[in-house]
Design an enzyme around this catalytic site. Structure first.
Site, PDB file in Angstrom:
ATOM      1  N   GLN A  42      52.144  51.257  71.972  1.00 48.54           N
ATOM      2  CA  GLN A  42      53.081  50.155  72.172  1.00 48.54           C
ATOM      3  C   GLN A  42      54.548  50.581  72.216  1.00 48.54           C
ATOM      4  O   GLN A  42      55.379  49.850  72.719  1.00 48.54           O
ATOM      5  CB  GLN A  42      52.863  49.098  71.080  1.00 48.54           C
ATOM      6  CG  GLN A  42      51.487  48.458  71.181  1.00 48.54           C
ATOM      7  CD  GLN A  42      51.212  47.503  70.045  1.00 48.54           C
ATOM      8  OE1 GLN A  42      50.744  47.911  68.985  1.00 48.54           O
ATOM      9  NE2 GLN A  42      51.480  46.228  70.247  1.00 48.54           N
ATOM     10  N   ARG A  97      56.141  52.344  59.488  1.00 43.24           N
ATOM     11  CA  ARG A  97      54.705  52.436  59.752  1.00 43.24           C
ATOM     12  C   ARG A  97      54.507  52.633  61.251  1.00 43.24           C
ATOM     13  O   ARG A  97      54.914  51.780  62.044  1.00 43.24           O
ATOM     14  CB  ARG A  97      53.987  51.160  59.289  1.00 43.24           C
ATOM     15  CG  ARG A  97      52.519  51.097  59.690  1.00 43.24           C
ATOM     16  CD  ARG A  97      51.849  49.840  59.142  1.00 43.24           C
ATOM     17  NE  ARG A  97      50.475  49.722  59.586  1.00 43.24           N
ATOM     18  CZ  ARG A  97      50.070  48.881  60.551  1.00 43.24           C
ATOM     19  NH1 ARG A  97      50.917  48.083  61.157  1.00 43.24           N
ATOM     20  NH2 ARG A  97      48.804  48.834  60.896  1.00 43.24           N
ATOM     21  N   HIS A 141      44.959  52.977  65.908  1.00 49.32           N
ATOM     22  CA  HIS A 141      45.474  51.629  66.158  1.00 49.32           C
ATOM     23  C   HIS A 141      44.978  51.206  67.550  1.00 49.32           C
ATOM     24  O   HIS A 141      45.728  51.242  68.519  1.00 49.32           O
ATOM     25  CB  HIS A 141      47.001  51.642  66.085  1.00 49.32           C
ATOM     26  CG  HIS A 141      47.630  50.277  65.972  1.00 49.32           C
ATOM     27  ND1 HIS A 141      48.356  49.874  64.864  1.00 49.32           N
ATOM     28  CD2 HIS A 141      47.633  49.217  66.816  1.00 49.32           C
ATOM     29  CE1 HIS A 141      48.791  48.629  65.048  1.00 49.32           C
ATOM     30  NE2 HIS A 141      48.366  48.210  66.229  1.00 49.32           N
ATOM     31  N   ASN A 186      43.407  50.277  62.067  1.00 46.95           N
ATOM     32  CA  ASN A 186      44.170  49.046  62.154  1.00 46.95           C
ATOM     33  C   ASN A 186      43.265  47.909  62.604  1.00 46.95           C
ATOM     34  O   ASN A 186      42.604  48.016  63.650  1.00 46.95           O
ATOM     35  CB  ASN A 186      45.307  49.206  63.161  1.00 46.95           C
ATOM     36  CG  ASN A 186      46.094  47.928  63.355  1.00 46.95           C
ATOM     37  OD1 ASN A 186      46.857  47.531  62.479  1.00 46.95           O
ATOM     38  ND2 ASN A 186      45.899  47.259  64.482  1.00 46.95           N
ATOM     39  N   GLU A 187      43.203  46.845  61.833  1.00 47.85           N
ATOM     40  CA  GLU A 187      42.487  45.620  62.214  1.00 47.85           C
ATOM     41  C   GLU A 187      41.112  45.844  62.841  1.00 47.85           C
ATOM     42  O   GLU A 187      40.831  45.310  63.915  1.00 47.85           O
ATOM     43  CB  GLU A 187      43.317  44.790  63.213  1.00 47.85           C
ATOM     44  CG  GLU A 187      44.612  44.271  62.676  1.00 47.85           C
ATOM     45  CD  GLU A 187      45.353  43.375  63.690  1.00 47.85           C
ATOM     46  OE1 GLU A 187      44.829  43.128  64.789  1.00 47.85           O
ATOM     47  OE2 GLU A 187      46.453  42.923  63.357  1.00 47.85           O
ATOM     48  N   ASN A 327      47.492  42.515  57.766  1.00 52.27           N
ATOM     49  CA  ASN A 327      48.379  41.963  58.788  1.00 52.27           C
ATOM     50  C   ASN A 327      48.228  40.455  58.725  1.00 52.27           C
ATOM     51  O   ASN A 327      47.125  39.932  58.853  1.00 52.27           O
ATOM     52  CB  ASN A 327      47.998  42.457  60.185  1.00 52.27           C
ATOM     53  CG  ASN A 327      48.117  43.967  60.308  1.00 52.27           C
ATOM     54  OD1 ASN A 327      48.657  44.634  59.438  1.00 52.27           O
ATOM     55  ND2 ASN A 327      47.602  44.505  61.403  1.00 52.27           N
ATOM     56  N   TYR A 329      49.793  36.648  60.031  1.00 54.21           N
ATOM     57  CA  TYR A 329      50.697  35.911  60.916  1.00 54.21           C
ATOM     58  C   TYR A 329      50.686  34.401  60.723  1.00 54.21           C
ATOM     59  O   TYR A 329      51.719  33.769  60.774  1.00 54.21           O
ATOM     60  CB  TYR A 329      50.401  36.243  62.391  1.00 54.21           C
ATOM     61  CG  TYR A 329      50.801  37.660  62.731  1.00 54.21           C
ATOM     62  CD1 TYR A 329      52.120  37.969  63.006  1.00 54.21           C
ATOM     63  CD2 TYR A 329      49.872  38.692  62.722  1.00 54.21           C
ATOM     64  CE1 TYR A 329      52.517  39.274  63.278  1.00 54.21           C
ATOM     65  CE2 TYR A 329      50.258  40.002  62.993  1.00 54.21           C
ATOM     66  CZ  TYR A 329      51.579  40.281  63.275  1.00 54.21           C
ATOM     67  OH  TYR A 329      51.968  41.566  63.525  1.00 54.21           O
ATOM     68  N   GLU A 397      51.818  44.116  58.472  1.00 52.02           N
ATOM     69  CA  GLU A 397      52.443  43.425  59.598  1.00 52.02           C
ATOM     70  C   GLU A 397      52.670  41.976  59.218  1.00 52.02           C
ATOM     71  O   GLU A 397      51.784  41.338  58.652  1.00 52.02           O
ATOM     72  CB  GLU A 397      51.547  43.448  60.859  1.00 52.02           C
ATOM     73  CG  GLU A 397      51.325  44.817  61.428  1.00 52.02           C
ATOM     74  CD  GLU A 397      50.473  44.795  62.701  1.00 52.02           C
ATOM     75  OE1 GLU A 397      50.255  43.713  63.295  1.00 52.02           O
ATOM     76  OE2 GLU A 397      50.006  45.880  63.092  1.00 52.02           O
ATOM     77  N   TRP A 440      56.480  43.283  61.472  1.00 56.59           N
ATOM     78  CA  TRP A 440      56.063  43.590  62.846  1.00 56.59           C
ATOM     79  C   TRP A 440      56.975  42.790  63.739  1.00 56.59           C
ATOM     80  O   TRP A 440      57.001  41.572  63.619  1.00 56.59           O
ATOM     81  CB  TRP A 440      54.609  43.197  63.117  1.00 56.59           C
ATOM     82  CG  TRP A 440      54.224  43.572  64.524  1.00 56.59           C
ATOM     83  CD1 TRP A 440      54.369  42.811  65.658  1.00 56.59           C
ATOM     84  CD2 TRP A 440      53.676  44.824  64.945  1.00 56.59           C
ATOM     85  NE1 TRP A 440      53.947  43.503  66.747  1.00 56.59           N
ATOM     86  CE2 TRP A 440      53.518  44.737  66.354  1.00 56.59           C
ATOM     87  CE3 TRP A 440      53.304  46.004  64.296  1.00 56.59           C
ATOM     88  CZ2 TRP A 440      53.006  45.805  67.109  1.00 56.59           C
ATOM     89  CZ3 TRP A 440      52.797  47.044  65.044  1.00 56.59           C
ATOM     90  CH2 TRP A 440      52.651  46.934  66.439  1.00 56.59           C
ATOM     91  N   PHE A 456      58.143  40.616  69.230  1.00 56.13           N
ATOM     92  CA  PHE A 456      58.341  40.342  67.804  1.00 56.13           C
ATOM     93  C   PHE A 456      59.528  41.102  67.205  1.00 56.13           C
ATOM     94  O   PHE A 456      59.746  41.060  65.998  1.00 56.13           O
ATOM     95  CB  PHE A 456      57.128  40.817  67.002  1.00 56.13           C
ATOM     96  CG  PHE A 456      55.835  40.070  67.218  1.00 56.13           C
ATOM     97  CD1 PHE A 456      55.096  40.208  68.385  1.00 56.13           C
ATOM     98  CD2 PHE A 456      55.316  39.260  66.211  1.00 56.13           C
ATOM     99  CE1 PHE A 456      53.877  39.557  68.552  1.00 56.13           C
ATOM    100  CE2 PHE A 456      54.099  38.599  66.365  1.00 56.13           C
ATOM    101  CZ  PHE A 456      53.389  38.748  67.545  1.00 56.13           C
TER     102      PHE A 456
END
Ligand SMILES: *[C@@H]1O[C@H](CO)[C@@H](O)[C@H](O)[C@H]1NC(C)=O
Ligand SMILES: *[C@@H]1O[C@H](CO)[C@@H](O)[C@H](O)[C@H]1NC(C)=O
Ligand SMILES: *[C@@H]1O[C@H](CO)[C@@H](O)[C@H](O)[C@H]1NC(C)=O
Ligand SMILES: *[C@@H]1O[C@H](CO)[C@@H](O)[C@H](O)[C@H]1NC(C)=O
Ligand SMILES: *[C@@H]1O[C@H](CO)[C@@H](O)[C@H](O)[C@H]1NC(C)=O
Length: 507
Positions: A42, A97, A141, A186-187, A327, A329, A397, A440, A456
């Protein structure tokens, strides 16, 4: 008289509300870490330079969003890392991170190390440390090397465990003298749901009628991939603990995405459906990590489609973490749909027996923003505390998305961050063992769900300029002031410009 009492009462109510929100970082424990996050594909760019080969993230980005700006360039942090670390230092971050691109370090996923990849991560880590910023490294990730998918379908084949372990061995060996915080995955919960059930995430596998993909099996693959992710994680942690931890004195954990699931109405059915959702989305990983097996409700609803832990596997996975990364949101409203449990075929989602107020993020309008419901974060932390024996947690995040815009006056993001950090503080005060918080994202990055259209970042990135110029937003200034010890309400004074005036009743 009555009226005066009433006013007095209201005044105290107001004071209370403001006091609850008027905190500063000294209200957190002294070693509490505040940072910001990104991930390799990213931000890095240089996707095909210096020996890197594509990952499933590259493949998916090219399929779903062709054209400019180019995701393979992203923020070009590969070339601009010094400038970015400088910005991090100016912001006052304790920690950054980021993730390592497996196919940059080991092109094709296995075999020889790429010296230029090794040099890049050494440079980045050294630059961070020189500026007093602690690296928190994610090992995977989403960006599984495409070559391992082409070879043997990666996380659908047990061979991935050996290749993943060999890759993390290189990372621990080469960087572990300076990196103390390692996150294996990650996730993974969202990775398997999106990537193997509904197909809106890399590697984009699913089957009809659950999604439109060219390959996949939504009934079984999410469960197989999750099982292999857990085993690969367990194997990586075992390696770290046996070979490196005593010398390097670091910590290793796994990251999960958690919503706060909340019943749409307080009927018994909806409350039970909400517990089921927590068990499927969080318990899927947290239950094996804490207790060595899948939650009972998953085994019951999924039946023979969910892999069975052997005793050896169970022991490998149970207790295999020093911390959990979360994470967070937003809140997700949950409605019972247990009648669907008698239908065939069923995918992971149908096995939960719920309906969510859920939309495929990639189909959302680019104006989409998360509703600001900060208490959800506190509830999630309470949930982990109560159900999973109060693990050590990092919020990896948290942040607010909005249409990518040159207007750096992101008041709404300041409000989101301020209220969520306040909610986190409440959870910490009530005993949650959370040790750190990362926004994040540090800068606007390429987003899986929105491409470059909705971002973000604390820094605006001009993706259309050849220079990819970074510009601080109001949220960067607010976070920076907070990190430097100012009371959070002081941001009112930071920018007295017309559209920056804080609406007191919303504080
Ligand atoms: C799959 O595609 C067909 C035809 O384009 C469409 O009618 C259907 O709704 C799609 N199904 C899903 C689950 O997206
Ligand atoms: C605080 O923690 C206790 C013990 O875990 C719990 O019972 C209580 O509900 C928590 N309070 C809040 C506001 O979450
Ligand atoms: C290029 O980027 C640098 C650093 O962000 C900035 O100082 C400079 O003004 C930019 N140049 C142009 C032409 O945008
Ligand atoms: C900041 O908040 C603390 C309480 O958390 C208070 O004692 C102090 O006076 C506040 N400072 C300012 C400048 O508002
Ligand atoms: C302030 O916020 C409240 C509640 O969010 C809203 O009703 C009110 O209209 C706002 N006032 C101004 C001046 O924006």
């Amino acid at each position: 008289m009555q009226r005066r009492l009433m006013l007095l009462f209201l005044w105290f109510r107001l004071l209370n509300l403001i006091a609850a929100k008027n905190y500063n970082r000294n209200d957190f424990p002294p070693d509490f870490v505040f940072g910001a996050s990104t991930s390799a594909y990213q931000v890095e760019g240089a996707a095909l330079q210096d020996g890197r080969t594509p990952s499933i993230y590259d493949t998916f980005a090219h399929q779903s969003r062709k054209g400019t700006p180019d995701p393979d360039v992203a923020c070009d942090q590969y070339h601009k890392y010094k400038e970015d670390v400088q910005l991090m230092a100016e912001t006052g971050l304790d920690a950054y991170r980021f993730s390592i691109s497996w196919s940059r370090l080991i092109p094709n996923g296995r075999g020889p190390i790429n010296p230029k990849g090794l040099r890049y991560y050494n440079n980045l880590i050294n630059e961070l440390i020189r500026h007093g910023i602690e690296p928190h490294v994610t090992l995977l990730h989403i960006d599984v090397p495409q070559a391992l998918v082409d070879d043997y379908e990666s996380f659908l084949n047990r061979r991935i465990i050996e290749d993943f372990t060999a890759y993390v061995d290189v990372c621990f060996r080469e960087f572990g003298d300076r990196v103390r915080y390692w996150t294996t995955l990650n996730e993974p919960n969202i990775f398997v749901f999106g990537g193997y059930d509904i197909g809106n995430y890399p590697p984009g596998r699913c089957s009809s009628p659950f999604g439109n993909c060219s390959r996949g099996n939504s009934e079984t693959e999410p469960y197989i991939a999750a099982h292999l992710l857990l085993l690969a994680h367990g194997s990586a942690v075992k390696l770290y603990k046996e070979k490196y931890q005593a010398k390097q004195l670091g910590f290793v954990g796994m990251n999960l995405l958690s919503y706060h699931f909340s019943p749409i109405t307080n009927t018994r059915e909806n409350i039970i459906a909400t517990r089921r959702t927590y068990d499927f989305l969080i318990g899927w990983f947290m239950h094996p990590l804490t207790y060595g097996d899948y939650p009972e409700i998953m085994k019951k609803n999924v039946g023979s489609r969910i892999p069975v832990f052997t005793e050896k596997e169970s022991n490998l996975v149970k207790g295999s973490f020093d911390f959990i990364g979360i994470n967070y949101y937003s809140i997700m409203e949950t409605k019972d749909y247990s009648t669907g449990l008698s239908k065939y075929p069923r995918d992971f989602f149908a096995d939960i027996g719920v309906k969510w107020t859920y939309s495929d993020p990639s189909a959302l309008p680019e104006e989409f923003m998360f509703p600001n419901e900060p208490w959800g974060l506190e509830r999630v932390l309470e949930y982990f505390k109560d159900v999973y024996q109060n693990p050590l947690i990092f919020i990896h995040e948290n942040g607010q998305v909005a249409k990518h815009s040159t207007a750096t006056n992101d008041q709404f993001r300041v409000e989101y961050l301020q209220s969520h950090i306040g909610s986190l503080l409440s959870a910490v005060r009530n005993g949650s063992d959370t040790r750190g918080y990362f926004v994040w994202s540090f800068m606007d990055v390429y987003e899986l769900s929105y491409g470059f259209k909705s971002t973000f970042g604390l820094y605006y990135v001009d993706f259309n300029s050849p220079n990819l110029t970074r510009q601080p937003k109001l949220s960067q200034r607010w976070y920076s002031e907070f990190l430097k010890g100012k009371n959070t309400t002081t941001y009112v004074d930071m920018n007295k410009g017309e559209d920056a005036i804080i609406n007191r009743s919303s504080i």
